[in-house]
Design an enzyme around this catalytic site. Structure first.
Site, PDB file in Angstrom:
ATOM      1  N   PRO A   1       0.945  -1.263  -0.164  1.00 38.40           N
ATOM      2  CA  PRO A   1      -0.084   0.039  -0.312  1.00 38.40           C
ATOM      3  C   PRO A   1       1.176   1.169  -0.029  1.00 38.40           C
ATOM      4  CG  PRO A   1       0.162  -1.384   2.456  1.00 38.40           C
ATOM      5  CD  PRO A   1       0.722  -2.047   1.422  1.00 38.40           C
ATOM      6  N   GLY A   2       0.663   1.972  -0.756  1.00 42.27           N
ATOM      7  CA  GLY A   2       1.214   3.580  -0.476  1.00 42.27           C
ATOM      8  C   GLY A   2       0.202   4.707  -0.729  1.00 42.27           C
TER       9      GLY A   2
ATOM     10  N   ARG B   1      -1.329  16.988  -8.834  1.00 38.05           N
ATOM     11  CA  ARG B   1      -2.435  15.853  -9.337  1.00 38.05           C
ATOM     12  C   ARG B   1      -3.301  16.628  -9.729  1.00 38.05           C
ATOM     13  NH1 ARG B   1      -4.445  13.558  -5.877  1.00 38.05           N
ATOM     14  NH2 ARG B   1      -4.829  11.533  -7.172  1.00 38.05           N
TER      15      ARG B   1
ATOM     16  N   CYS C   1       3.315  30.251 -14.870  1.00 35.04           N
ATOM     17  CA  CYS C   1       3.301  30.235 -16.110  1.00 35.04           C
ATOM     18  C   CYS C   1       2.456  29.407 -16.413  1.00 35.04           C
ATOM     19  CB  CYS C   1       3.723  31.072 -16.599  1.00 35.04           C
ATOM     20  SG  CYS C   1       5.151  32.263 -15.537  1.00 35.04           S
ATOM     21  N   GLU C   2       1.312  28.715 -16.598  1.00 38.25           N
ATOM     22  CA  GLU C   2       0.765  27.306 -17.209  1.00 38.25           C
ATOM     23  C   GLU C   2      -0.828  27.768 -16.799  1.00 38.25           C
ATOM     24  OE1 GLU C   2       2.359  24.802 -19.048  1.00 38.25           O
ATOM     25  OE2 GLU C   2       4.204  24.744 -18.446  1.00 38.25           O
TER      26      GLU C   2
END
Ligand SMILES: *Cc1c(COP(=O)(O)O)cnc(C)c1O
Length: 419
Positions: A279-280, A317, A347-348
């Site tokens: 599990p992470g 994410r 800047c995106e």
């Protein structure tokens, strides 16, 4: 039961008020709860301990979800092992006090140097994902005068019904060995002089909120194990991977670890197989938040923006998977809400942490981006020469720095001017 809650109108991490953390360490800051981390691992340990098929089992935390040494060390102290995907992660877990006999090494592209590192450390198992990788490991193990313990990562071709970027067990995935090829590859592995067949492995995807695909995958793996046993190839452990999801959003239901694991353990009862889990997200995701401050509000007719001091480089994410994170005011205000796109200074256009969020906020307010403990800091970057955030751990009424905020000097320390 949440370790992040409002107390007297102020959001706290355990008993520490978030504004105190912002005042002392600045923002953006990753804030974790020690009790939340320990409780998530304990939930796995308890379910395994209460089921006969859980005897001798191993919980190998998937380091890539969050690799901070303090978190690794906390889990190691509780008896966890680790699932690593690089030589760097191997060094990290050893530095954090891991027992090498509790380390599994996953990943499709292990280099010769990484294989040697794993052999020298004496890890528990290499999870092998292709025929050429098996051959390379056989060769390196021969050079080291060792026998390498292996599992094959088998692709059970089960649809986890999760986001395509985090779905890994389908036939067309780059991961693992196709189910129909696995038997032959095991026969080859068993015949190689420097390889020792130890187990079998599968990992079908991430953020699964329905445990049914795990059961389906196990059924397919068990059929393969009986064929292998009949052919004289003995499997000692079964690694069921990670992938158990967490609740990011109110309308999601987080399955309990018991409801996920018990049906699997029931099928394994009496098999004599040692169970390994990886599990992470489930161990760290809801144990951390990203604390950020509103720099400016930009109300508009079409859209309104809340410009914050955290950005896609801190938490990728939302930009990468359009993932949802709850965004909560640290000191909720009464009054009218407005729908804000919560965006960073990068800047995106993809630089947002949440879109159209109804919030009653003013410039200077603190916000908490929730469920950010997994694949948050671990996927962060220095895009736009933004030093990575400080990481702190709430521990009752205490707060510990577990990673200092980066400095700009550190970011360009390895760069050199031309002659
Ligand atoms: C990413 C990964 C995990 C952990 O996945 P989670 O969804 O975070 O539990 C486990 N095993 C392997 C092989 C992985 O690649």
């Amino acid at each position: 039961m949440s370790h992040f809650s409002l107390k007297n109108g102020v959001l706290h991490a355990e008993s520490v008020a978030l504004p105190a953390i912002a005042g002392q360490f600045g923002t953006p800051a990753y804030v974790y709860s020690r009790a939340a981390l320990a409780a998530s691992l304990q939930e796995f340990l308890d379910v395994l301990a209460s089921h006969p098929a859980g005897a001798g089992s191993l919980v190998c935390y998937a380091v890539k979800a969050n690799s901070n040494l303090a978190i690794l060390n906390l889990f190691a102290r509780m008896g966890a092992g680790f699932d690593i995907v690089s030589g760097g992660e191997l060094r990290r877990v050893l530095a954090a006090g891991a027992d090498p006999q509790k380390i599994v090494f996953s990943g499709v592209g292990k280099t010769a140097a990484e294989m040697k590192q794993g052999l020298d450390a004496g890890i528990f198992c290499f999870n092998i994902e292709s025929a050429p990788e098996l051959d390379r490991l056989n060769e390196i193990a021969g050079q080291c005068g060792k026998k390498a313990p292996v599992s094959l990562r088998v692709n059970p071709n089960v649809d986890p019904k999760t986001h395509p970027y985090i779905s890994t067990g389908l036939k067309e995935a780059k991961f693992g060995v196709a189910y129909d090829d696995a038997f032959e590859l095991y026969r080859r592995a068993a015949a190689l002089p420097n390889i020792e067949v130890a187990g079998i492995d599968c990992h079908i995807g991430s953020q699964l909120l329905d445990p049914a695909p795990f059961v389906e995958a196990l059924d397919r793996i068990l059929i393969l194990i009986s064929r292998l046993t009949a052919a004289g190839i003995h499997i000692h452990h079964i690694d069921l991977g990670g992938g158990l999801g967490i609740k990011y959003k109110d309308d999601q239901v987080q399955p309990t670890v018991a409801s996920y694991l018990n049906p699997l353990l029931d099928k394994l009862a009496g098999s004599g197989l040692k169970v390994v889990l990886e599990p992470g997200r489930r161990l760290v995701g809801n144990s951390g938040l990203l604390l950020t401050r509103v720099e400016f509000l930009k109300p508009g007719e079409g859209k309104s923006f809340a410009i914050i001091d955290a950005a896609m480089n801190d938490l990728m994410r939302p930009a990468l998977y359009e993932a949802w994170h709850d965004i909560l005011p640290v000191i909720p205000r009464t009054g009218e809400t407005r729908a804000y796109d919560v965006v960073g200074p990068v800047c995106e256009s993809g630089d947002f942490l949440g879109l159209a969020r109804p919030l009653a906020i003013e410039a200077g307010d603190l916000l908490a981006v929730m469920s950010a403990g997994a694949y948050g800091m671990a996927m962060s970057s220095n895009y736009n020469t933004r030093p990575r955030a400080v990481e702190v751990m709430a521990d009752g009424d205490k707060i510990h720095v577990i990673r200092q905020r980066e400095t700009v000097e550190q970011l360009y320390a390895g760069e050199q001017l031309l002659p």
